[in-house]
Scaffold this motif. Structure first.
Motif, short mmCIF file in Angstrom:
data_model
loop_
_atom_site.label_atom_id
_atom_site.label_comp_id
_atom_site.label_asym_id
_atom_site.label_seq_id
_atom_site.Cartn_x
_atom_site.Cartn_y
_atom_site.Cartn_z
N ARG A 255 -15.35 60.08 29.14
CA ARG A 255 -16.50 60.65 28.44
C ARG A 255 -17.26 59.53 27.74
NH1 ARG A 255 -17.53 65.83 26.35
NH2 ARG A 255 -15.49 66.51 27.11
N LEU A 256 -18.58 59.61 27.75
CA LEU A 256 -19.38 58.67 26.98
C LEU A 256 -19.28 59.01 25.50
CD1 LEU A 256 -22.63 58.33 29.13
CD2 LEU A 256 -20.94 56.54 28.66
N PRO A 257 -19.21 58.01 24.62
CA PRO A 257 -19.12 58.30 23.18
C PRO A 257 -20.31 59.16 22.73
CG PRO A 257 -18.70 55.98 23.61
CD PRO A 257 -19.20 56.55 24.89
N GLY A 258 -19.99 60.32 22.20
CA GLY A 258 -21.04 61.23 21.75
C GLY A 258 -21.86 61.83 22.86
N GLY A 264 -12.91 64.08 35.35
CA GLY A 264 -11.51 63.69 35.31
C GLY A 264 -11.15 62.84 36.51
N VAL A 265 -10.19 61.94 36.30
CA VAL A 265 -9.69 61.09 37.39
C VAL A 265 -8.17 61.17 37.38
CG1 VAL A 265 -11.68 59.54 37.41
CG2 VAL A 265 -9.71 59.02 35.93
N ASP A 266 -7.57 60.86 38.50
CA ASP A 266 -6.12 60.99 38.64
C ASP A 266 -5.37 59.79 38.08
OD1 ASP A 266 -5.88 63.56 40.29
OD2 ASP A 266 -7.38 62.42 41.38
N LEU A 294 -20.17 57.64 37.25
CA LEU A 294 -19.20 56.63 36.84
C LEU A 294 -19.51 55.27 37.46
CD1 LEU A 294 -15.83 58.61 37.01
CD2 LEU A 294 -16.86 57.61 34.96
N GLU A 295 -19.87 55.26 38.71
CA GLU A 295 -20.15 53.99 39.39
C GLU A 295 -21.40 53.33 38.82
OE1 GLU A 295 -20.17 55.30 43.43
OE2 GLU A 295 -17.99 55.02 43.69
N TYR A 335 -18.71 51.17 27.91
CA TYR A 335 -17.56 51.71 27.19
C TYR A 335 -17.48 53.22 27.39
CZ TYR A 335 -14.51 53.17 23.41
OH TYR A 335 -13.49 53.76 22.70
N VAL A 336 -16.30 53.68 27.76
CA VAL A 336 -16.11 55.13 27.92
C VAL A 336 -14.88 55.54 27.12
CG1 VAL A 336 -17.17 55.24 30.21
CG2 VAL A 336 -14.71 54.81 30.02
#
Length: 341
Positions: A255-258, A264-266, A294-295, A335-336
């Motif tokens: 998740r991005l902050p705020g 979800g990833v495994d 994400l990429e 940053y995540v």
């Protein structure tokens, strides 16, 4: 015909090759047996029988399961009558000189039995045999043969020398004729547990066949996707530990902050910003858009196939290790936040 003719009514061929025991009318003509002679052999008490139009079994006993399959293929694969009009019969002048099956292939429950499904009845006891043919064929279902037409035939697989529809297509054709939810669920679960096909590929085939709207199919799909996911996760754990990969964070949400959830990833290696996602989800789950997001943030997403994890674990470990090593040469990822899923 003389007594020396291989297909003499006094000496029918009953050797071990089923293709010498089950022949089409065209194949008989190529061997010098006329339609009248073949009909005479099939009279009551005669040495032959004709279980399907234009198909002959060269013995009087009930056809075996293999003979039923071959006779169904010969019936469905025969050259259409208009194409034969005014053309003299020539030895081997069929659509497929080697077999006479043309483009026909076994599908449905009979195909699943050939693929090794325990839940599918053997061809010798099955009430009917589904045969897949091009939509343009003018052919009717008859006897124990049910004709299934398609505008786009899949590539047939050879099983015991017979052309058979791939597992995903055979399952879809079988389920289309089933009303029992337990039977549907049993076939789908066996497909996953037995490693016969990828869950996502099977869901795509069910969607193509417009079967996902049926309640018994939806319930079964939820069950086999969950089962397939659990099996794939176990193989992923085993791969990481067997090939000495760094221990990741398992089953997390990014998740991005705020900001919004990124999905979800495994498995996730935060220092290298590398994520592993198992290709064991339903195609409607929307994870493709999350992966692209994400990429764009600099996170490398590696998709692993459950089947490749099972059959080529070492190769898949190399793919993940390469992605981890390549992280040093990339720009730092955004940053995540990492949360348990």
């Amino acid at each position: 015909m003389t007594q020396n003719t291989p297909l003499s009514p006094c000496h029918p061929r009953t050797d071990g090759d089923v293709r010498q025991r089950v022949l089409s009318a065209t194949q008989l003509r190529a061997r010098g047996v006329s339609a009248a002679q073949a009909a005479a052999h099939c009279r009551t008490g005669g040495p032959w029988q004709r279980p399907l139009p234009g198909v002959y079994v060269l013995h009087p006993e009930p056809p075996t399961g293999e003979e039923r399959l071959v006779s169904a293929l010969l019936y469905a694969g025969r050259t259409p009558a208009p194409a034969r009009r005014n053309v003299p019969a020539q030895p081997g002048a069929e659509t497929d000189p080697g077999t006479g099956y043309g483009e026909a292939m076994i599908t449905g429950l009979a195909a699943l039995a050939l693929h090794g499904f325990a839940a599918a009845p053997p061809p010798s006891s099955a009430a009917g045999i589904d045969v897949l043919v091009p939509r343009t064929r003018r052919l009717r279902s008859v006897g124990y043969v049910r004709v299934v037409r398609s505008s786009a035939l899949p590539r047939a697989e050879l099983v015991d020398g017979l052309p058979v529809a791939p597992v995903e297509r055979a399952l879809a054709d079988a389920i289309a004729g089933l009303q029992d939810p337990l039977a549907v669920r049993g076939l789908l679960i066996e497909a996953v547990r037995g490693g016969h096909c990828e869950p996502a590929a099977l869901v795509r085939e069910l969607s193509r066949a417009e079967l996902l709207g049926r309640p018994q199919v939806v319930q079964a799909v939820d069950s086999f996707l969950a089962e397939g996911r659990a099996l794939a996760e176990g193989r992923l754990y085993e791969m990481v530990r067997a090939y000495g990969l760094p221990e990741p964070l398992w089953n997390v949400e990014l998740r991005l902050p705020g900001g919004p959830c990124l999905g979800g990833v495994d498995a996730y290696w935060p220092e290298q910003a590398v994520a592993v996602e198992l290709d064991a989800r339903a195609p409607w789950s929307g994870h493709a858009a999350e992966r692209e997001h994400l990429e764009r943030l600099g996170v490398t997403v590696v998709r692993l196939s459950p089947r490749r994890l099972r059959d080529a674990g070492e190769q898949q470990a190399v793919v993940v290790r390469t992605a981890l090593m390549a992280a040093a040469d990339r720009e730092p990822a955004a940053y995540v936040m990492i949360l348990p899923r």
